[in-house]
Structure formats: C-alpha cells, structure tokens
Design a protein around this motif. Sequence first.
Motif, mmCIF file in Angstrom:
data_model
loop_
_atom_site.group_PDB
_atom_site.id
_atom_site.type_symbol
_atom_site.label_atom_id
_atom_site.label_comp_id
_atom_site.label_asym_id
_atom_site.label_seq_id
_atom_site.Cartn_x
_atom_site.Cartn_y
_atom_site.Cartn_z
ATOM 1 N N GLU A 1 -11.046 39.481 3.511
ATOM 2 C CA GLU A 1 -11.311 38.086 3.194
ATOM 3 C C GLU A 1 -10.155 37.511 2.397
ATOM 4 O OE1 GLU A 1 -14.775 37.662 0.763
ATOM 5 O OE2 GLU A 1 -14.379 39.498 -0.353
ATOM 6 N N VAL A 2 -9.904 36.236 2.592
ATOM 7 C CA VAL A 2 -8.844 35.534 1.881
ATOM 8 C C VAL A 2 -9.400 34.208 1.376
ATOM 9 C CG1 VAL A 2 -6.944 36.584 3.169
ATOM 10 C CG2 VAL A 2 -8.001 34.492 4.035
ATOM 11 N N GLU A 3 -8.835 33.738 0.257
ATOM 12 C CA GLU A 3 -9.252 32.465 -0.324
ATOM 13 C C GLU A 3 -8.035 31.747 -0.880
ATOM 14 O OE1 GLU A 3 -12.224 30.624 -3.773
ATOM 15 O OE2 GLU A 3 -12.146 32.786 -3.391
ATOM 16 N N LEU A 4 -8.009 30.441 -0.699
ATOM 17 C CA LEU A 4 -6.891 29.620 -1.167
ATOM 18 C C LEU A 4 -7.430 28.320 -1.745
ATOM 19 C CD1 LEU A 4 -3.837 28.774 -1.284
ATOM 20 C CD2 LEU A 4 -4.170 27.840 1.016
ATOM 21 N N ARG A 5 -6.943 27.981 -2.929
ATOM 22 C CA ARG A 5 -7.195 26.653 -3.511
ATOM 23 C C ARG A 5 -5.861 26.177 -4.062
ATOM 24 N NH1 ARG A 5 -11.492 23.482 -5.618
ATOM 25 N NH2 ARG A 5 -10.778 22.075 -7.270
ATOM 26 N N LYS A 6 -5.319 25.098 -3.468
ATOM 27 C CA LYS A 6 -3.961 24.669 -3.781
ATOM 28 C C LYS A 6 -3.891 23.156 -3.833
ATOM 29 C CE LYS A 6 0.552 24.920 -4.206
ATOM 30 N NZ LYS A 6 1.169 25.334 -5.493
ATOM 31 N N ARG A 7 -3.336 22.639 -4.935
ATOM 32 C CA ARG A 7 -3.067 21.198 -5.021
ATOM 33 C C ARG A 7 -1.813 20.886 -4.212
ATOM 34 N NH1 ARG A 7 -4.082 20.433 -11.395
ATOM 35 N NH2 ARG A 7 -1.951 21.181 -11.395
ATOM 36 N N PHE B 1 -12.235 45.396 -3.174
ATOM 37 C CA PHE B 1 -10.923 45.465 -3.837
ATOM 38 C C PHE B 1 -10.126 44.233 -3.445
ATOM 39 C CE2 PHE B 1 -6.386 46.726 -3.774
ATOM 40 C CZ PHE B 1 -6.236 46.997 -5.125
ATOM 41 N N ARG B 2 -9.548 43.545 -4.446
ATOM 42 C CA ARG B 2 -8.815 42.318 -4.135
ATOM 43 C C ARG B 2 -7.618 42.114 -5.067
ATOM 44 N NH1 ARG B 2 -12.777 37.519 -4.415
ATOM 45 N NH2 ARG B 2 -14.044 39.033 -3.269
ATOM 46 N N TYR B 3 -6.693 41.322 -4.548
ATOM 47 C CA TYR B 3 -5.496 40.921 -5.291
ATOM 48 C C TYR B 3 -5.617 39.428 -5.551
ATOM 49 C CZ TYR B 3 -0.535 39.869 -6.140
ATOM 50 O OH TYR B 3 0.661 39.442 -6.673
ATOM 51 N N ALA C 1 -3.545 26.062 -13.403
ATOM 52 C CA ALA C 1 -4.949 25.689 -13.592
ATOM 53 C C ALA C 1 -5.506 25.023 -12.334
ATOM 54 C CB ALA C 1 -5.082 24.740 -14.788
ATOM 55 N N GLY C 2 -6.663 25.504 -11.903
ATOM 56 C CA GLY C 2 -7.309 24.917 -10.737
ATOM 57 C C GLY C 2 -6.824 25.455 -9.417
ATOM 58 N N GLU C 3 -5.906 26.423 -9.420
ATOM 59 C CA GLU C 3 -5.380 26.990 -8.177
ATOM 60 C C GLU C 3 -5.642 28.495 -8.143
ATOM 61 O OE1 GLU C 3 -1.666 23.895 -7.333
ATOM 62 O OE2 GLU C 3 -1.274 26.034 -7.695
ATOM 63 N N VAL C 4 -5.888 29.017 -6.954
ATOM 64 C CA VAL C 4 -6.134 30.445 -6.801
ATOM 65 C C VAL C 4 -5.749 30.881 -5.397
ATOM 66 C CG1 VAL C 4 -8.544 30.089 -6.094
ATOM 67 C CG2 VAL C 4 -7.850 32.277 -7.055
ATOM 68 N N ILE C 5 -5.219 32.088 -5.308
ATOM 69 C CA ILE C 5 -4.943 32.730 -4.017
ATOM 70 C C ILE C 5 -5.440 34.164 -4.134
ATOM 71 C CG2 ILE C 5 -3.201 33.399 -2.327
ATOM 72 C CD1 ILE C 5 -1.369 31.272 -3.550
ATOM 73 N N THR C 6 -6.354 34.577 -3.257
ATOM 74 C CA THR C 6 -6.866 35.943 -3.301
ATOM 75 C C THR C 6 -6.884 36.525 -1.895
ATOM 76 O OG1 THR C 6 -9.205 35.375 -2.979
ATOM 77 C CG2 THR C 6 -8.361 35.331 -5.228
ATOM 78 N N ALA C 7 -6.729 37.841 -1.838
ATOM 79 C CA ALA C 7 -6.852 38.587 -0.584
ATOM 80 C C ALA C 7 -7.519 39.911 -0.918
ATOM 81 C CB ALA C 7 -5.491 38.813 0.064
ATOM 82 N N GLY C 8 -8.473 40.326 -0.110
ATOM 83 C CA GLY C 8 -9.188 41.546 -0.442
ATOM 84 C C GLY C 8 -9.815 42.206 0.765
ATOM 85 N N VAL C 9 -10.305 43.416 0.523
ATOM 86 C CA VAL C 9 -11.044 44.185 1.526
ATOM 87 C C VAL C 9 -12.385 44.570 0.905
ATOM 88 C CG1 VAL C 9 -8.991 45.032 2.701
ATOM 89 C CG2 VAL C 9 -9.938 46.341 0.792
ATOM 90 N N PHE C 10 -13.381 44.811 1.746
ATOM 91 C CA PHE C 10 -14.703 45.157 1.236
ATOM 92 C C PHE C 10 -15.401 46.123 2.185
ATOM 93 C CE2 PHE C 10 -15.179 41.388 3.859
ATOM 94 C CZ PHE C 10 -16.245 41.717 4.679
ATOM 95 N N TYR C 11 -16.394 46.811 1.639
ATOM 96 C CA TYR C 11 -17.205 47.751 2.420
ATOM 97 C C TYR C 11 -18.630 47.683 1.899
ATOM 98 C CZ TYR C 11 -19.248 52.121 4.061
ATOM 99 O OH TYR C 11 -20.081 53.055 4.640
#
Length: 464
Positions: free
Chosen positions: A298-304, A248-250, A256-266
Amino acid sequence: MDGYSPDQRRYVYTRDNGTSNPYAFQIGTTTTPETGSRLFQSLNDYIYTAGGDLAYNFNLFGSKQTVKGGYMLQVKDRLFNAALFANTMPGDNAALRQLPIDQIFAPQNFGDGSAAGRLFGFDAINNRNMRYIGNTILNAGFLQFDNQFSEKLRLVWGLRLEHYDQLVGSVKKWDNRFNNTKQLDYLPGFNATYKLSEKSNLRLSGSQTVVRPELRELVGLTIYDFELNAAVTGEPNLKRTKVSNLDFRYEIYPRAGEVITAGVFYKYFQNPIEQQMREGGALFNFTNPEQAQAYGVEVELRKRLDFIGALKNFTLQANGAYIHSRVKETKGTDNINSNRPMQGQSPYLINLGLMYDLEKQGFNATLLFNQIGRRIYYLGALSFNGDGVPTIWEASRPVLDFQVGQKFLNKKLEVRLNVSDILNKTLYFYQNMGDKTSFQKNDDPYRFSRKYGTTFGLTLNYSL
C-alpha cells in the motif's frame, strides 16, 4: 434502540416459460412463506458500556516512559420477535389467481381455506425460531507500555484480554435454540518506530484481533431478503474469527500537512466468516472456512501543490493498495474450492482526492474518486465434481463525489453542498460463465444490479 417493521408483504406472479399464458399468483396448499406472505417484526436492542483507564509516567533510559492500564464492560441485550402469515388455497381457482394485486385479496375472496370453496385462507406460520433473545457480556482489560528507548527508537506494546460470554436463542437449556458460548482471548500488540531522520521513520507493527459473529448470524432464523430475492438463515455453530496482523512501512513527512508512505502487510485469518449460497441460490447462510491469508502493498501520498504557482491552494491526496487473498477450505465439505479470494476482499483499491482551500476567505472544495476491484459478494457452493451454485461477484465501479463549502459571519455560519456518485454507474452483481474470471457484461448473467443515483445534499452549520 427499538425497531418495528409492520406488515412486510411478498407477492409472486409466475407463468410457464415459452408460453403466452397469463401470469398467475403463486399460491400453495400449506402455510409456507414462499407462496405469498406477510411479516410483522420488532427488534429491541440495548447496549450498556462502562470503563476507565489509568496512566503512570516515569523516567528510564534518560527518557519519559509510560505504563497504562484499563478495563471495559459492555453488555448487549436483544429481543427479536416476528409474526409470519401465509396465504393458502387447498384447491385451485385460476381466474382468481390471475387478478391484479389490488383485486386478488378483496374480502370476498377469503373463505375458510377449504378445497370446496377454493378461496384463500390466511394462517399463521407457527415457528419458535421466529423469536429469539440475545445477551452478550464483554469484560476487557489491557496493559500497555510506551517505551522511548533512545532518541531514535520507540516501542508501544501491550496485551489485551477479552472474556466474551454470549447467549443466543433462548435462556432455557432444554430449548434447541439455546446457544451459550464463553471465550477468553489473549490479544497482544506492538508498534515499533525507528526514526531515520527528522522527517522519516521506519514503522513495524503487529497485533491480534477478533471478529465475532453478529447475533443475527447465529440464530436458526430464516427470513426472506427482498434485495437478494432469497431467504437468509443463520448458523448456530458459527465460530469467531481470530486475525493476526503484521505491517511494515516507510514514512516520510516533507513538511506540515504532507506525508508519503509505502508499506507491505500480511494478515492471517483463523475461521473467517463468509456468506454462502445454497439450494440453487434460494437460500443464503454463513460458514467458516478453515483459514485465509491476505498480503499486499500500500502507498499513501498527501502533497500540497504550491510548487506550481497556479495550484498553490490545491492539495493532492492519494492512496492505493494491492491485496492478494486466498482461502483454505475444510476438507470434506461441499465448499472445497480453495483457489479463490476471500469474500468481500478486492484485489485493489484506489482513492484520489483534490482539495482546494482558501482559509482566509472561508472557502473550500473537494473532489474525490474511488474505485475497488471486483470481489466476491456471495460465495457459491461447489460439490466435489465441480457442480453447484456459481459464486456471485460484485463488479468494479468508479465513484466520483464533490463537496464545496463557504463560511459567513466571521466563519460562524457554514453552507456546504455535497454531490455524491456523480458518475452514477450501474453496479452489477453477476456470475461468471465458463472459465472466464473477469466481468463480461454482454455474456455473464446478472443476479441483480443496482443504480444508486446521484445524491445532492445541502447543510447549514452555525457555531456559537
């Protein structure tokens, strides 16, 4: 694919601890690979794949819907053959065994292997397990639905069926190497996306997957591994792993070309496959704990970085995860320690990247950093009283890479330089002492260590 390993040799010199005696070549009175051996082996591996899929679109709920189905056939054929030879000396000749390796096997030092001559003999180790065949046939079909229920809710779901027919060892049923299994797996999956706004989503996904043993892991073949300084043998009764996944993630997409995600997993693993040490660490084999679980964030970031004038051509990319895993062992085995992570699973991972791009000029550069937490490299074998072979851990190690490229001739020609493992840190594989759980460099004994070195690569690409 055809592979051939000609004349692999193993020589061992030993001497008694605490003495000044000269080292002597280790030799036996029988044909055993532990006392000096030569191995010739060949591997013929072929894979054939065919398949196809069809999709049909229709309108429902005022939106486009899709149903898709497909089939795949994959056939694998393998033939492995090895010839193993060992040196023998029924008696003893200390002076001969103390010669350096470039002199000890001179032609005059070989005889009939008799005790009277006390010279080397050279004999084949005849073992049918040094040869095996492998054949697998995978028939897989799937049916998938892509439903857009509203402007905000989309659901992709379906079912995959896999029938796996596996023959390993020998085609003769009377042969003790014969190992034939057939398994039908139902593997459902879904991915639900709820659109919160034009730039953000909630995503829930789940699936079942399988991890099947490699053919080499299923045959009772024992071969010495030079990197491990031990023998590795297969396990014919090894089971396939069935994995249940939930995530499950937000997600936020600022532009364009940018993303921010945060989630949990099992994840739930039924019969995970792990590699284990036995016989004091001289032998490695494969085993199936009863079950294992892993969960985390888990978290992911792509930022100009163009909001800072001096960094307008830079992009920052980062992702990281924390993972907690635990294994439940089958009771009644010599491997009952259940309060431990899964083999090969790190408690955390970090990836950082800084990219510089001048698109008009055709220039780009990337700096990458990676590090994972310490993890079990090979599982120890514990007895009920807590004794046994300690687990081998792989220590954490930072890795830094760099890549730079430049395009010429209207961007048809590109020159790219890669520099891998700039820090060149030593990778330690160690065994914990006492009750400590972290790596104690000055106290923990090393099973082995590796230093990979910094690698430089230069490539030229030309596009027509």
